[in-house]
Structures are given as C-alpha cells and as structure tokens.
Enzyme design. Structure first.
Site, PDB file in Angstrom:
ATOM      1  N   GLY A  31       5.893   1.626  59.495  1.00  0.00           N
ATOM      2  CA  GLY A  31       5.046   1.865  60.668  1.00  0.00           C
ATOM      3  C   GLY A  31       5.400   3.093  61.481  1.00  0.00           C
ATOM      4  O   GLY A  31       4.549   3.664  62.164  1.00  0.00           O
TER       5      GLY A  31
ATOM      6  N   ASP B 188       7.673   1.965  65.547  1.00  0.00           N
ATOM      7  CA  ASP B 188       6.287   2.044  66.008  1.00  0.00           C
ATOM      8  C   ASP B 188       6.065   1.207  67.260  1.00  0.00           C
ATOM      9  O   ASP B 188       5.485   1.661  68.234  1.00  0.00           O
ATOM     10  CB  ASP B 188       5.310   1.631  64.884  1.00  0.00           C
ATOM     11  CG  ASP B 188       5.672   0.296  64.231  1.00  0.00           C
ATOM     12  OD1 ASP B 188       6.651  -0.342  64.653  1.00  0.00           O
ATOM     13  OD2 ASP B 188       4.975  -0.096  63.276  1.00  0.00           O
TER      14      ASP B 188
ATOM     15  N   ASP C 145       8.027  -5.514  69.791  1.00  0.00           N
ATOM     16  CA  ASP C 145       7.223  -6.719  70.007  1.00  0.00           C
ATOM     17  C   ASP C 145       8.155  -7.847  70.470  1.00  0.00           C
ATOM     18  O   ASP C 145       8.567  -7.867  71.625  1.00  0.00           O
ATOM     19  CB  ASP C 145       6.496  -7.031  68.698  1.00  0.00           C
ATOM     20  CG  ASP C 145       5.444  -8.104  68.824  1.00  0.00           C
ATOM     21  OD1 ASP C 145       4.781  -8.172  69.865  1.00  0.00           O
ATOM     22  OD2 ASP C 145       5.262  -8.876  67.859  1.00  0.00           O
TER      23      ASP C 145
HETATM   24  P1  IMP Z   1       9.422  -7.443  66.411  1.00  0.00           P
HETATM   25  O1  IMP Z   1      10.571  -7.708  65.492  1.00  0.00           O
HETATM   26  O2  IMP Z   1       8.700  -8.720  66.761  1.00  0.00           O
HETATM   27  O3  IMP Z   1       9.752  -6.638  67.614  1.00  0.00           O
HETATM   28  O4  IMP Z   1       8.335  -6.745  65.530  1.00  0.00           O
HETATM   29  C1  IMP Z   1       8.197  -5.410  65.405  1.00  0.00           C
HETATM   30  C2  IMP Z   1       7.323  -5.130  64.208  1.00  0.00           C
HETATM   31  O5  IMP Z   1       6.193  -5.999  64.138  1.00  0.00           O
HETATM   32  C3  IMP Z   1       6.755  -3.743  64.330  1.00  0.00           C
HETATM   33  O6  IMP Z   1       7.608  -2.814  63.724  1.00  0.00           O
HETATM   34  C4  IMP Z   1       5.443  -3.861  63.604  1.00  0.00           C
HETATM   35  O7  IMP Z   1       5.626  -3.603  62.247  1.00  0.00           O
HETATM   36  C5  IMP Z   1       5.029  -5.295  63.777  1.00  0.00           C
HETATM   37  N1  IMP Z   1       4.032  -5.437  64.844  1.00  0.00           N
HETATM   38  C6  IMP Z   1       4.199  -6.014  66.042  1.00  0.00           C
HETATM   39  N2  IMP Z   1       3.078  -5.936  66.776  1.00  0.00           N
HETATM   40  C7  IMP Z   1       2.180  -5.276  66.023  1.00  0.00           C
HETATM   41  C8  IMP Z   1       0.813  -4.861  66.247  1.00  0.00           C
HETATM   42  O8  IMP Z   1       0.187  -5.079  67.289  1.00  0.00           O
HETATM   43  N3  IMP Z   1       0.224  -4.185  65.234  1.00  0.00           N
HETATM   44  C9  IMP Z   1       0.852  -3.913  64.054  1.00  0.00           C
HETATM   45  N4  IMP Z   1       2.130  -4.268  63.815  1.00  0.00           N
HETATM   46  C10 IMP Z   1       2.778  -4.957  64.788  1.00  0.00           C
HETATM   47 MG    MG Z   2       7.301  -1.998  61.703  1.00  0.00          MG
END
Ligand code: IMP
Ligand code: MG
Length: 185
Positions: free
Chosen positions: A41, A107, A110
């Site tokens: 991403g 990217d 989250d």
């Molecule tokens: P985390 O581990 O929950 O912080 O997730 C981060 C990863 O989830 C990012 O690197 C993205 O690949 C994916 N992700 C989270 N939200 C989105 C979104 O709204 N669109 C696309 N990918 C997302």
């Molecule tokens: Mg990602």
C-alpha cells in the site's frame, strides 16, 4: 458497479506530501535516512515522498500481512474489519538498520496492529532513530496506542482506496483517494 467518492484530490495529496518531505528534510538535516516502505500500500506514497526529501536516502521494503482472519471484501465493507488476527511477515528488510535513521512509510494507520508489530521488529535492529510516516490516519479505529510522527491526513472511519490503497487488490492506481461506501455491493 461500485461507486467511488473522492475524499482527497491528487492536488491536495501532492501538496501535503511536499510538506511532509520538507519536514523530514529539516528534521534530519545533514544526516542519512532509510525509508522502509510497507508493502504494498505504501508504494505510491513512498515514491512521491522520497522525491520531496532532499537528503541522502536509501529504500528498503518490508512485507507484513494482517489479513489472517480478514473477512471477505464484501463483508469487510459492510461490517468493517479488525486486523487483530495473526500478523505474518511476508518479506523482511534486506539491510541491517543498526545505528541508522529509519522512517517506516505506511499508507494508513488503522487499528495500529501492523505498525506496533513492525516497530518491535525494527527496534530489534537497534536503529539510531525510528519514525513513522503515514499518509492517512484513522484514529477512531485505534486498538493499540500508536502515533505517526509524520501524518498526512486524519480521516474518518471510512474505507478508502487509491494512491496505493486497495480494496481486494484493486484501485491502487487511482490518483485520488476515494471512499467506497460501506453499503455498496
Ligand atoms: P492496522 O494494522 O489495522 O493499522 O492496518 C493497517 C493496514 O490495513 C494498512 O496498511 C492497510 O493495508 C489496511 N487498511 C486499513 N484501512 C484501510 C482502508 O480504509 N483502505 C484500504 N486499506 C486499509
Ligand atoms: Mg498496508
């Protein structure tokens, strides 16, 4: 066909990325840095950000997958998803980060799970500094306490695509960042 709504235009993105690049350039003046992109991403963001950083810089990439128990994309859009399942390293960095200035380029921040795991992994290399650059931040989704050091935009809890971000691997090549409505099929 899924309808997309533009959230951030290519011009807004380019302006903000230039500001982030200038900030990093100031913060690390006279030093070298390693940009570590999180596959896949961050690829587009890294390519643009790197060219706004006027420092001696090298690239590396790391692959991590937190989609062990990710629901099918249609369910994911309707119900949201939590990447609190297993996290798998799919590609390690190629070089040692010892005593280096490391900036992880992601990217979107989250739940914070991915970067929490990555931080732990990279800190084991004993870098001189370890910073996080994330183009987008969805703080309302955070499950683990984590902050980006260089954050492009704080956005609401929407599922976004484009500029590297995907939905079931598609839309990474869009120039704008768009929202996929949660009730789309
Ligand atoms: P985390 O581990 O929950 O912080 O997730 C981060 C990863 O989830 C990012 O690197 C993205 O690949 C994916 N992700 C989270 N939200 C989105 C979104 O709204 N669109 C696309 N990918 C997302
Ligand atoms: Mg990602």
């Amino acid at each position: 066909m899924t309808e997309l709504k533009v959230l951030l235009t290519r011009d807004q993105i380019q302006r903000r990325v230039a500001e982030l690049g200038a900030e990093i350039t100031r913060d690390f003046a006279g030093q070298s840095i390693i940009l570590v992109g999180v596959l896949k991403g961050s690829a587009v963001f890294l390519a643009d950000l790197a060219r706004q950083i006027k420092l001696d810089a090298t690239f590396d990439f790391i692959g991590i997958s937190s989609y062990g128990n990710r629901p099918h994309p249609t369910q994911e859009l309707k119900n949201g998803w939590d990447s609190t399942g297993e996290v798998k390293l799919t590609k390690d960095v190629d070089q040692t980060m010892k005593d280096k200035n490391v900036i992880v380029v992601e990217d979107i921040l989250d739940t914070g799970l991915t970067l929490t795991v990555l931080k732990k992994l990279l800190l084991a290399h004993q870098p001189k500094t370890l910073k996080i650059a994330a183009l987008l931040d969805k703080p309302s989704r955070r499950k683990l306490p984590l902050q980006g050091d260089y954050v492009g935009f704080t956005i609401p809890d929407e599922f976004v695509v484009g500029y590297g971000l995907d939905y079931a691997e598609r839309y990474r090549n869009l120039s704008d960042i768009c929202v996929i409505p949660r009730n789309s099929s």
